[in-house]
Structures are given as C-alpha cells and as structure tokens.
Scaffold this motif. Structure first.
Motif, short mmCIF file in Angstrom:
data_model
loop_
_atom_site.label_atom_id
_atom_site.label_comp_id
_atom_site.label_asym_id
_atom_site.label_seq_id
_atom_site.Cartn_x
_atom_site.Cartn_y
_atom_site.Cartn_z
N LEU A 68 15.02 -32.96 -61.17
CA LEU A 68 15.81 -33.98 -61.87
C LEU A 68 16.90 -34.61 -61.01
CD1 LEU A 68 16.24 -32.34 -65.40
CD2 LEU A 68 14.73 -34.22 -64.76
N GLY A 69 17.48 -33.86 -60.10
CA GLY A 69 18.55 -34.44 -59.29
C GLY A 69 19.47 -33.37 -58.73
N THR A 70 20.45 -33.83 -57.97
CA THR A 70 21.40 -32.94 -57.28
C THR A 70 22.83 -33.32 -57.67
OG1 THR A 70 19.90 -32.68 -55.41
CG2 THR A 70 22.20 -32.11 -55.05
N LEU A 71 23.62 -32.29 -57.97
CA LEU A 71 25.04 -32.48 -58.30
C LEU A 71 25.87 -31.88 -57.17
CD1 LEU A 71 27.36 -33.23 -60.23
CD2 LEU A 71 27.02 -30.99 -61.32
N VAL A 72 26.77 -32.68 -56.58
CA VAL A 72 27.64 -32.23 -55.49
C VAL A 72 29.09 -32.36 -55.97
CG1 VAL A 72 28.35 -32.56 -53.09
CG2 VAL A 72 25.97 -33.03 -53.79
N TYR A 73 29.86 -31.32 -55.81
CA TYR A 73 31.26 -31.34 -56.23
C TYR A 73 32.07 -30.37 -55.37
CZ TYR A 73 29.81 -27.12 -58.80
OH TYR A 73 29.32 -25.89 -59.12
N GLU A 74 33.39 -30.51 -55.45
CA GLU A 74 34.30 -29.66 -54.70
C GLU A 74 34.82 -28.55 -55.61
OE1 GLU A 74 35.13 -29.77 -51.51
OE2 GLU A 74 33.80 -31.49 -51.16
N SER A 75 34.83 -27.34 -55.05
CA SER A 75 35.35 -26.18 -55.76
C SER A 75 36.39 -25.50 -54.88
CB SER A 75 34.22 -25.22 -56.13
OG SER A 75 33.63 -24.69 -54.97
N ARG A 76 36.96 -24.41 -55.38
CA ARG A 76 37.96 -23.69 -54.59
C ARG A 76 37.37 -23.15 -53.29
NH1 ARG A 76 41.14 -20.08 -59.19
NH2 ARG A 76 41.94 -21.87 -60.42
#
Length: 250
Positions: A68-76
């Motif tokens: 379905l797709g890729t989710l990219v985000y910033e975490s600690r």
C-alpha cells in the motif's frame, strides 16, 4: 553524522463485516493507539516482518495482499521508515498478544482514523485506507468463488433403448474368451445365444458309434456238395445229359 533510518513494516488489517473493520492496537507504553507494525529482525524481509508483527500484535493469522505504501517520520531515535501491506484477518484470534500490546480494537475506517493517537498515522490511514477497502471489495467475489465447493456432477438420464448395467444380483456371466472353456450354467438359468454368421464354424467329425454290448452267434450252414456243384454248373449238366441220350440212341 546522520543516523541510519530504522526500518519497520506493518499492515492495514481488514476484517470482513457488513461495514469492513480496521485493526488498531493499544500500546502499554504511553497508552497510545497505533497501526500494527514493528522493526525488522536481522536478515528479515519487510514483507515477512510485516506479517510476523501483525500476527504478534493482533493475535490473528493474516493473509498478506498488495503493498500500500511507505510512511516516513521522525522519532526520538531518529528517522523511521515503515512499509505497509493490505492484510486480511479471518476468524477469531489464535495467538496471545505480545507483552507490549494492551488491547486490539476493530473499527470502521472513519472511527479507526479518529482513534489513532499520532497525527502522521491518522493522515496516512485517511489516504491509504480507502484504497485498501476498494481492493478488498474487488477481490471478495474471486475469494468467494475459490471457497465455494464444486457443484456435484449432474447424473445423465439413461438413453432410450440402452439397458442399464446389470447389478450384482442379476449379473450376466461374461462371454468366454478364446481358448477358454465356457463357465457352466445353473439349471434354472436361461441364456440367449447369438450366432454370428460371419464367424468361422469349426467342422466337427461325428464320433464312431461304440459297438453293441452283445454279439450275434450265427451257426454255419453246411450244404450238400453235389447240390452246390449242380447249382454252380447248370449248363455243364444239361450238355452231359444230351450226350448220354445220343449215346443210348445210337
């Protein structure tokens, strides 16, 4: 120096209902509602990790479908890259939930979006969720067709003029094969004999009659020798008598 992104994988997990339901899980840490996902183990592919993590966090065996797709985000801990597949859960839960998960809830898409605690996951599910529902609706008829048992074969009606095969109680003895004797028939059994005019009929010579069990005794008949000679030489006797008469007449 930039850190290497953390790779993870998960699923938009659907369960069939009158209104399709989406799985969201509640984590013990921070008491957050999130989409089921997890980090890749060493040497593990993203798809295999997605299936494993979803089973551990929802307790359901799942069928993995299209990406379905890729989710990219910033975490600690730095950047995180999560790949998602559409998945399908059937039946009840068969596995215990992993320790990090407190609960699992199945909600319609709109309610699942509202339940999520993180904004980036809400935005992702709001955009990708309708695609997953449309793909599931398109694949459902094909799945039902595969699950439907095959229709029983229709029995053909017997053709007119063709007798049904004999049963075990009324079986007709099979015709004898060449060079094999015919089986004996029971006394009360009637058999129809068919003669093939084109077949070679062997000629059977009649067997000689056996001699009678008695013999006729015939006694020989002894005839008079002079009489026999007289019958055998009638002309000679007549000529001799004529000669005797002429001799006496002279």
């Amino acid at each position: 120096m930039a850190r290497t992104p953390v790779l993870a994988a998960g699923g938009i997990v659907l369960r069939a209902a009158e209104t399709p339901l989406v799985a969201v899980v509640r984590l013990r840490k921070r008491n957050e509602w999130v989409l089921p996902k997890g980090k890749l183990d060493d040497g593990e592919t993203p798809r295999a990790a997605a299936e494993r993590e979803v089973m551990e966090e929802t307790g359901h065996d799942v069928f993995v479908h299209e990406f379905l797709g890729t989710l990219v985000y910033e975490s600690r801990g730095g950047s995180k890259v999560v790949h998602y597949w559409r998945m399908e859960a059937r039946g009840d839960a068969v596995h215990e939930l992993m320790r990090d998960v407190r609960a699992v809830d199945w909600l319609p898409l709109v309610d699942a979006v509202d339940r999520l605690s993180r904004g980036y996951e809400r935005a992702f599910l709001e955009n990708v969720g309708p695609i997953a529902l449309a793909a599931a609706a398109h694949a459902e008829p094909a799945r039902k067709a595969r699950a439907r048992p095959p229709a029983p074969a229709k029995r053909r009606a017997p053709r007119t003029g063709v007798s049904a095969p004999p049963t075990a109680d009324t079986a007709t003895p099979a015709p004898p094969q060449p060079d094999q004797p015919a089986p004996p028939l029971a006394q009360d059994e009637e058999t129809a004999v068919t003669i093939d005019a084109t077949a070679d009929v062997p000629v059977v010579e009649p067997e000689p009659l056996a001699p009678p069990s008695f013999a006729l005794e015939i006694e020989p008949v002894v005839a008079d020798a002079d009489a026999v000679r007289a019958r055998q030489q009638p002309h000679r006797n007549l000529l001799q008598r004529m000669r005797d008469w002429l001799r006496r007449a002279a």
